[in-house]
Design a protein around this motif. Sequence first.
Motif, PDB file in Angstrom:
ATOM      1  N   LEU A  16      38.375  38.535  82.258  1.00 35.52           N
ATOM      2  CA  LEU A  16      38.236  39.992  82.187  1.00 35.52           C
ATOM      3  C   LEU A  16      39.585  40.697  82.347  1.00 35.52           C
ATOM      4  N   CYS A  17      40.395  40.230  83.255  1.00 37.74           N
ATOM      5  CA  CYS A  17      41.720  40.833  83.446  1.00 37.74           C
ATOM      6  C   CYS A  17      42.595  40.640  82.217  1.00 37.74           C
ATOM      7  N   LEU A  18      42.598  39.447  81.642  1.00 34.61           N
ATOM      8  CA  LEU A  18      43.401  39.197  80.442  1.00 34.61           C
ATOM      9  C   LEU A  18      42.872  39.994  79.253  1.00 34.61           C
ATOM     10  N   GLY A  19      41.562  40.135  79.141  1.00 34.95           N
ATOM     11  CA  GLY A  19      40.980  40.945  78.072  1.00 34.95           C
ATOM     12  C   GLY A  19      41.361  42.409  78.202  1.00 34.95           C
ATOM     13  N   GLY A  20      41.342  42.938  79.415  1.00 35.79           N
ATOM     14  CA  GLY A  20      41.757  44.325  79.638  1.00 35.79           C
ATOM     15  C   GLY A  20      43.227  44.537  79.325  1.00 35.79           C
ATOM     16  N   LEU A  21      44.055  43.586  79.700  1.00 33.29           N
ATOM     17  CA  LEU A  21      45.489  43.672  79.396  1.00 33.29           C
ATOM     18  C   LEU A  21      45.723  43.662  77.888  1.00 33.29           C
ATOM     19  N   TYR A  22      45.025  42.793  77.172  1.00 32.70           N
ATOM     20  CA  TYR A  22      45.156  42.723  75.720  1.00 32.70           C
ATOM     21  C   TYR A  22      44.696  44.020  75.070  1.00 32.70           C
ATOM     22  N   PHE A  23      43.586  44.580  75.552  1.00 34.44           N
ATOM     23  CA  PHE A  23      43.072  45.841  75.004  1.00 34.44           C
ATOM     24  C   PHE A  23      44.068  46.973  75.214  1.00 34.44           C
ATOM     25  N   GLU A  24      44.647  47.070  76.382  1.00 36.25           N
ATOM     26  CA  GLU A  24      45.622  48.131  76.657  1.00 36.25           C
ATOM     27  C   GLU A  24      46.873  47.967  75.793  1.00 36.25           C
ATOM     28  N   ASN A  25      47.307  46.753  75.567  1.00 41.25           N
ATOM     29  CA  ASN A  25      48.466  46.526  74.697  1.00 41.25           C
ATOM     30  C   ASN A  25      48.159  46.916  73.260  1.00 41.25           C
ATOM     31  N   MET A  26      46.947  46.654  72.790  1.00 39.46           N
ATOM     32  CA  MET A  26      46.562  47.022  71.430  1.00 39.46           C
ATOM     33  C   MET A  26      46.423  48.534  71.284  1.00 39.46           C
ATOM     34  N   LYS A  27      45.970  49.190  72.321  1.00 39.30           N
ATOM     35  CA  LYS A  27      45.743  50.627  72.274  1.00 39.30           C
ATOM     36  C   LYS A  27      47.051  51.405  72.201  1.00 39.30           C
ATOM     37  N   PHE A  28      48.077  50.893  72.821  1.00 41.84           N
ATOM     38  CA  PHE A  28      49.342  51.609  72.889  1.00 41.84           C
ATOM     39  C   PHE A  28      50.455  50.907  72.133  1.00 41.84           C
ATOM     40  N   THR A  29      50.151  50.283  71.007  1.00 44.47           N
ATOM     41  CA  THR A  29      51.198  49.642  70.228  1.00 44.47           C
ATOM     42  C   THR A  29      52.082  50.702  69.596  1.00 44.47           C
ATOM     43  N   LYS A  30      53.357  50.453  69.639  1.00 43.05           N
ATOM     44  CA  LYS A  30      54.308  51.387  69.046  1.00 43.05           C
ATOM     45  C   LYS A  30      54.336  51.189  67.540  1.00 43.05           C
ATOM     46  N   ALA A  31      54.836  52.191  66.857  1.00 45.40           N
ATOM     47  CA  ALA A  31      54.907  52.148  65.404  1.00 45.40           C
ATOM     48  C   ALA A  31      55.855  51.045  64.951  1.00 45.40           C
ATOM     49  N   LYS A  32      55.458  50.341  63.897  1.00 42.22           N
ATOM     50  CA  LYS A  32      56.273  49.252  63.367  1.00 42.22           C
ATOM     51  C   LYS A  32      57.274  49.741  62.333  1.00 42.22           C
ATOM     52  N   ASN A  33      57.043  50.929  61.805  1.00 41.27           N
ATOM     53  CA  ASN A  33      57.950  51.509  60.813  1.00 41.27           C
ATOM     54  C   ASN A  33      58.528  52.803  61.351  1.00 41.27           C
ATOM     55  N   GLU A  34      59.601  53.232  60.728  1.00 40.77           N
ATOM     56  CA  GLU A  34      60.196  54.521  61.036  1.00 40.77           C
ATOM     57  C   GLU A  34      60.010  55.421  59.824  1.00 40.77           C
ATOM     58  N   ILE A  35      59.880  56.712  60.080  1.00 40.19           N
ATOM     59  CA  ILE A  35      59.834  57.685  59.000  1.00 40.19           C
ATOM     60  C   ILE A  35      61.092  58.532  59.096  1.00 40.19           C
ATOM     61  N   TRP A  36      61.785  58.638  57.992  1.00 41.80           N
ATOM     62  CA  TRP A  36      62.941  59.521  57.899  1.00 41.80           C
ATOM     63  C   TRP A  36      62.573  60.632  56.932  1.00 41.80           C
ATOM     64  N   ILE A  37      62.861  61.849  57.313  1.00 44.81           N
ATOM     65  CA  ILE A  37      62.497  62.999  56.490  1.00 44.81           C
ATOM     66  C   ILE A  37      63.769  63.710  56.055  1.00 44.81           C
ATOM     67  N   GLY A  38      63.812  64.070  54.782  1.00 40.40           N
ATOM     68  CA  GLY A  38      64.944  64.808  54.237  1.00 40.40           C
ATOM     69  C   GLY A  38      64.472  66.097  53.617  1.00 40.40           C
ATOM     70  N   TYR A  39      65.032  67.205  54.081  1.00 40.31           N
ATOM     71  CA  TYR A  39      64.675  68.509  53.521  1.00 40.31           C
ATOM     72  C   TYR A  39      65.602  68.828  52.359  1.00 40.31           C
ATOM     73  N   ASN A  40      65.058  69.427  51.333  1.00 41.95           N
ATOM     74  CA  ASN A  40      65.799  69.754  50.134  1.00 41.95           C
ATOM     75  C   ASN A  40      66.443  71.132  50.305  1.00 41.95           C
ATOM     76  N   TYR A  41      67.759  71.169  50.465  1.00 41.45           N
ATOM     77  CA  TYR A  41      68.470  72.428  50.652  1.00 41.45           C
ATOM     78  C   TYR A  41      69.023  72.987  49.349  1.00 41.45           C
ATOM     79  N   THR A  42      68.650  72.403  48.204  1.00 44.01           N
ATOM     80  CA  THR A  42      69.146  72.931  46.931  1.00 44.01           C
ATOM     81  C   THR A  42      68.513  74.277  46.610  1.00 44.01           C
ATOM     82  N   LYS A  43      67.420  74.618  47.276  1.00 44.98           N
ATOM     83  CA  LYS A  43      66.787  75.920  47.070  1.00 44.98           C
ATOM     84  C   LYS A  43      67.693  77.047  47.568  1.00 44.98           C
ATOM     85  N   PHE A  44      68.539  76.739  48.540  1.00 43.89           N
ATOM     86  CA  PHE A  44      69.372  77.753  49.170  1.00 43.89           C
ATOM     87  C   PHE A  44      70.821  77.694  48.710  1.00 43.89           C
TER      88      PHE A  44
END
Length: 142
Positions: A16-44
């Motif tokens: 039960l303790c190991l199952g709870g630990l595994y569940f908590e790790n799955m619930k709070f997994t960090k993102a595996k990818n990064e998102i980079w955003i670029g705004y288009n300033y050619t309008k200005f």
Amino acid sequence: MRKPYIFLIFVAIIVLCLGGLYFENMKFTKAKNEIWIGYNYTKFGKNVIKFKQINVEKQAKLNQLEEIFLFSKKIEKPIVDLAKYDVQLTFRSPIDVTVEYSSLLWFSKSGAIIKINGFNGYRSVNIENAKSIKNIINYIEL
């Protein structure tokens, strides 16, 4: 006769303790990818795209964004000015710093138009999905 029961109770508590630990790790997994955003300033009058990294806390939000992109509707001719896109999104792997794919987005009153680089054609999403995209990437209206 009581020793096997004590041993089984001890094993059950450990499981039960190991199952709870595994569940908590799955619930709070960090993102595996990064998102980079670029705004288009050619309008200005500037011909510059400035990229910044978006901090996405959970992998579920990245999965939702990818689902929106992949399950969007194909369209033949978009009704937007293709030279003046709003945002360029880049999905990168933080481990080997490679770009998985990049996309251009045009936001409109009826939703959003998406051009995923590497795929031919344009795609459209409805207003609800466009709002979800804006929330996930912390879009700033220019």
